[in-house]
Write an enzyme that holds these catalytic residues in place. Structure first.
Site, PDB file in Angstrom:
ATOM      1  N   ASP A  69       0.852  -1.195   0.000  1.00 51.35           N
ATOM      2  CA  ASP A  69       0.000   0.000   0.000  1.00 51.35           C
ATOM      3  C   ASP A  69       0.886   1.243   0.000  1.00 51.35           C
ATOM      4  O   ASP A  69       1.695   1.441   0.906  1.00 51.35           O
ATOM      5  CB  ASP A  69      -0.899  -0.022   1.242  1.00 51.35           C
ATOM      6  CG  ASP A  69      -1.812   1.185   1.304  1.00 51.35           C
ATOM      7  OD1 ASP A  69      -2.623   1.346   0.383  1.00 51.35           O
ATOM      8  OD2 ASP A  69      -1.693   1.970   2.258  1.00 51.35           O
ATOM      9  N   THR A 102      -3.281   4.992  -4.017  1.00 47.58           N
ATOM     10  CA  THR A 102      -2.194   5.735  -3.374  1.00 47.58           C
ATOM     11  C   THR A 102      -0.840   5.491  -4.048  1.00 47.58           C
ATOM     12  O   THR A 102       0.022   6.358  -4.019  1.00 47.58           O
ATOM     13  CB  THR A 102      -2.094   5.360  -1.882  1.00 47.58           C
ATOM     14  OG1 THR A 102      -2.010   3.936  -1.765  1.00 47.58           O
ATOM     15  CG2 THR A 102      -3.302   5.842  -1.128  1.00 47.58           C
ATOM     16  N   THR A 103      -0.666   4.313  -4.643  1.00 43.47           N
ATOM     17  CA  THR A 103       0.584   4.021  -5.358  1.00 43.47           C
ATOM     18  C   THR A 103       0.561   4.675  -6.732  1.00 43.47           C
ATOM     19  O   THR A 103       1.533   5.306  -7.142  1.00 43.47           O
ATOM     20  CB  THR A 103       0.777   2.497  -5.502  1.00 43.47           C
ATOM     21  OG1 THR A 103       0.658   1.882  -4.221  1.00 43.47           O
ATOM     22  CG2 THR A 103       2.128   2.175  -6.092  1.00 43.47           C
ATOM     23  N   ASP A 400      -9.272  -0.060   2.255  1.00 41.37           N
ATOM     24  CA  ASP A 400      -9.253   0.455   0.874  1.00 41.37           C
ATOM     25  C   ASP A 400     -10.507   0.019   0.118  1.00 41.37           C
ATOM     26  O   ASP A 400     -11.125   0.816  -0.600  1.00 41.37           O
ATOM     27  CB  ASP A 400      -8.002  -0.038   0.139  1.00 41.37           C
ATOM     28  CG  ASP A 400      -6.746   0.683   0.598  1.00 41.37           C
ATOM     29  OD1 ASP A 400      -6.861   1.532   1.501  1.00 41.37           O
ATOM     30  OD2 ASP A 400      -5.654   0.392   0.073  1.00 41.37           O
TER      31      ASP A 400
END
Length: 541
Positions: A69, A102-103, A400
């Site tokens: 994550d 998020t990546t 998530d």
């Protein structure tokens, strides 16, 4: 640098303060900032997508975290560079606002900075590059809206929500059980959702983890689960039709606030003191019994004397319940938190149909489950796993997935995954760039090239040939006029590549999540490009 002599005539050299050399400005500062930000982006690039690699993070205390994550990796890294910290904040912003991607947002920012560096080498001013990126981002968001689909769902038809949650969980450590986990995430969110107002109250969803068992044992409890047990082993393990008093005051005699000294000089004085102390305990228990409560939940501990009295009076009790848990129990059971025994009344009791103690495995691990609460919205996900690391990663993954389901409830428009949305935007922006005059054309075209970095990274992490795969995706999108062609990394290769229709595969993500990625990445890159001077404290010359 200067040379001076001491009182004995010995020469020594005085150097200027080393910190003073740390100031960089102009093009050198911009290049340095881009290099720092890209190094963070490269670190996360290998974690992108369903075949992305995990990172192992070891804290100073020796605590180990295994995750892919992006927000977790960056938040646990000790980043010192000023500009690199902007990318850490970028990932956290995406996590706070959307919960997923998020990546990808950091990888996209790194790709934009790489393209910006090439344009700066051609002599284009950073401000013109930033303005071109802003125009391209605006066009990309409009294009995403034009290719987005609307999915219909209801409490009876949750399949679109489950499919979206499965897409999110594909890149997580729990992807082997992604169908079951996605269903748990959807059921948890729908349990607390108000579909009429398109609102989800995440405060009503608790996540509790308990190492042991396997991920398949993870379950959704319609109620509250707390990691506590009854205070005495002889207390009943089941309390039906529970009326609980929720206390934030301790079960013990009051302590004087000032320093004091008490001399006991006779047996009568000792017995009088003992009786006084007993009276405090019996009064407390009597007040609880008189309120009609049959279960005590206390934020503080109590000694064996109070514990024994509670057992004698058939009052099961739970002690050392944390403040957050106390609040959740009060909300779920409709009770009031009571700070003084004098304030305890029947109206302030929380109600639940069943409170039971659950044991795990052969160990003495126990938890309390409060079911059938008055406020039926409260739910708890009880996560099981082989060790603490897997339990923590499963918590992050489920969070998530729940965020994505919440986003879909707020706005039911989706775009398709596998890099198809980025490839389609890249083609559209590339065509749009040809209609723009001036240097903005170069920046807009560079934005289109940067978008290709996401499918390139997906293919690279899956062990495929990146350039061939992305070329095949773009060729098929243009040939078939289908913006949903993406990289099917789990599919059998046909015609020498893995390009396939993401709609038929059921791989899609929320439109607002993808738009947020583009906007946040562009804003951060714009901010970095406009920095031309780095002045450290005490280093200005």
């Amino acid at each position: 640098m200067s040379m001076v002599f001491d009182e004995f005539g010995r020469p020594f050299v005085i150097l200027r303060e080393q910190q003073a050399k740390a100031r960089i400005k102009g093009k050198e500062a911009q290049k340095s900032n881009i290099l720092a930000a890209r190094s963070i982006s490269k670190l996360l690039r290998t974690s992108l997508g369903p075949k992305g690699m995990d990172k192992i993070l070891v804290s100073q205390d020796g605590d180990v975290t295994v995750t892919n994550d992006g927000a977790t990796i960056l938040s646990k890294m000790e980043v010192e560079h000023q500009v690199a910290k902007l990318l850490v904040e970028l990932s956290c912003s995406q996590d706070d606002e959307i919960g997923d991607g998020t990546t990808g947002v950091v990888v996209l920012a790194g790709a934009l900075l790489e393209q910006a560096e090439k344009l700066m080498d051609k002599g284009i001013h950073p401000v013109r590059i930033a303005e071109g990126f802003e125009l391209a981002c605006e066009f990309a968001n409009k294009h995403l809206e034009s290719i987005a689909d609307t999915v219909e769902f209801s409490r009876d038809n949750t399949e679109p929500l489950v499919t979206t949650a499965m897409t999110t969980l594909s890149s997580k450590i729990i992807n082997e059980n992604k169908r079951r986990m996605a269903e748990i995430a959807v059921d948890a969110v729908l349990g607390v959702a108000d579909l009429e107002r398109s609102d989800v109250n995440f405060d009503m969803i608790r996540m509790e983890g308990k190492p042991g068992g396997s991920l398949e044992d993870t379950e959704l409890v319609k109620g509250i689960v707390i990691d506590k047990d009854f205070s005495h082993p002889q207390m009943p393990k089941r309390v039906e039709d529970a009326k609980m008093c929720i206390l934030t005051c301790p079960f013990e005699p009051p302590k004087p606030k000032t320093k004091h000294k008490l001399d006991i000089t006779s047996r009568e004085a000792y017995e009088q003191l003992y009786e006084q102390e007993q009276k405090y305990f019996t009064d407390m228990v009597k007040k609880v019994k008189d309120s009609g409560a049959n279960l005590v939940i206390c934020q503080w501990g109590f000694d064996d004397e109070a514990n024994h009295l509670l057992l004698q009076n058939e009052l099961p009790a739970v002690r050392w319940v944390g403040g957050v848990e106390i609040e959740h129990i009060a909300i779920a059971t409709g009770g009031r938190i009571v700070a003084r025994f004098e304030d305890l009344t029947a109206e302030k009791l929380g109600r639940a149909s069943l409170v039971r103690e659950v044991a795990f495995g052969t160990s003495n691990e126990r938890m309390l489950v409060i079911e059938g609460c008055v406020n039926s919205n409260a739910v708890t996900v009880l996560i099981r796993g082989g060790n603490q690391m897997i339990v923590e990663e499963a918590k992050r993954s489920l969070h998530d997935a729940m965020c994505v389901v919440r986003n879909l409830i707020k706005s039911n428009r989706v775009v398709y995954g596998g890099g198809s949305a980025e490839a389609s935007c890249s083609l559209a922006i590339g065509g749009h760039a040809d209609t723009i005059e001036g240097t903005d054309q170069y920046a807009i075209r560079a934005f289109a090239d940067a978008l290709e970095d996401v499918p390139l990274a997906l293919a690279e992490n899956a062990g495929l040939s990146p350039i061939e795969e992305v070329a095949a995706i773009k060729a098929r999108q243009v040939k078939e006029k289908n913006p949903n062609i993406g990289l099917g990394v789990d599919r059998e290769r046909k015609d020498g590549n893995s390009a396939c229709d993401m709609k038929t595969l059921g791989v899609f993500e929320t439109l607002i999540g993808k738009q947020q990625q583009l906007q946040l990445a562009t804003q951060v890159v714009k901010m970095i490009l406009k920095i031309d001077d780095v002045i450290l404290m005490g280093s200005y010359q």
